[in-house]
Design a protein around this motif. Structure first.
Motif, short mmCIF file in Angstrom:
data_model
loop_
_atom_site.label_atom_id
_atom_site.label_comp_id
_atom_site.label_asym_id
_atom_site.label_seq_id
_atom_site.Cartn_x
_atom_site.Cartn_y
_atom_site.Cartn_z
N THR A 1 -1.84 0.32 -6.74
CA THR A 1 -0.88 -0.78 -6.63
C THR A 1 -1.57 -2.15 -6.69
O THR A 1 -0.89 -3.18 -6.54
N SER B 1 -2.49 5.99 -0.99
CA SER B 1 -3.10 6.98 -1.88
C SER B 1 -4.48 7.43 -1.40
O SER B 1 -4.90 8.55 -1.67
N GLY B 2 -5.18 6.56 -0.70
CA GLY B 2 -6.48 6.91 -0.14
C GLY B 2 -7.65 6.77 -1.09
O GLY B 2 -8.78 7.08 -0.72
N SER B 3 -7.42 6.29 -2.29
CA SER B 3 -8.55 6.19 -3.22
C SER B 3 -9.57 5.16 -2.74
O SER B 3 -10.77 5.35 -2.92
N CYS B 4 -9.11 4.10 -2.11
CA CYS B 4 -10.06 3.10 -1.60
C CYS B 4 -10.96 3.71 -0.53
O CYS B 4 -12.16 3.46 -0.50
N CYS C 1 -7.32 0.90 -7.00
CA CYS C 1 -6.09 0.92 -6.21
C CYS C 1 -4.88 0.98 -7.15
O CYS C 1 -4.71 0.11 -8.00
N VAL D 1 -3.50 -3.89 -4.71
CA VAL D 1 -3.23 -4.74 -3.55
C VAL D 1 -4.50 -5.22 -2.85
O VAL D 1 -4.42 -5.96 -1.88
N CYS E 1 0.85 -1.20 0.00
CA CYS E 1 0.00 0.00 0.00
C CYS E 1 0.88 1.24 0.00
O CYS E 1 1.87 1.31 0.74
N ILE E 2 0.51 2.22 -0.81
CA ILE E 2 1.25 3.49 -0.85
C ILE E 2 0.44 4.63 -0.23
O ILE E 2 0.83 5.78 -0.31
S1 SF4 Z 1 -6.06 2.49 -2.87
FE1 SF4 Z 1 -4.49 0.88 -2.59
S2 SF4 Z 1 -2.56 2.02 -2.31
FE2 SF4 Z 1 -4.23 3.48 -1.99
S3 SF4 Z 1 -4.60 3.46 0.24
FE3 SF4 Z 1 -6.01 1.96 -0.68
S4 SF4 Z 1 -4.90 0.01 -0.58
FE4 SF4 Z 1 -3.39 1.62 -0.27
#
Ligand code: SF4
Length: 88
Positions: A81, A38-41, A79, A83, A35-36
């Motif tokens: 990445t 990003s907060g999109s989730c 996401c 993940v 996880c980086i």
């Molecule tokens: S979208 Fe993926 S990379 Fe971004 S916070 Fe959520 S799990 Fe982490």
């Protein structure tokens, strides 16, 4: 527009692929090490995902009910990445 029966959902692959809606719960898993933050989730499904103070995602609900399945899958697809796994 073709009609969709109430107990079916259309697959994104196209109208020729229809899979039955089983109405059960899904299982969400995350490879947090990748996880980086990003907060999109979290933006897409705030009841399921949250970015913690450490900058990494936290799973608030690993088995959401049916009304949240779509948001969970959209969050997984968005996401950066890749993940997040959402399994039936
Ligand atoms: S979208 Fe993926 S990379 Fe971004 S916070 Fe959520 S799990 Fe982490």
């Amino acid at each position: 527009m073709p009609q969709v029966q109430r107990n079916e959902v259309r697959c994104r692959a196209g109208p020729s692929r229809v899979r039955p809606y089983l109405g059960g719960r899904v299982k969400i898993t995350i490879d947090v090490d990748k996880c980086i933050g990003s907060g999109s989730c979290e933006m897409i499904a705030p009841g399921i995902f949250e970015v913690g103070n450490d900058g990494l995602v936290q799973l608030l609900n690993d088995s959401p009910s049916a009304e949240d399945h779509s948001a969970a899958r959209t969050a997984a697809a968005s996401c950066p990445t890749q993940v997040i796994s959402v399994d039936d």
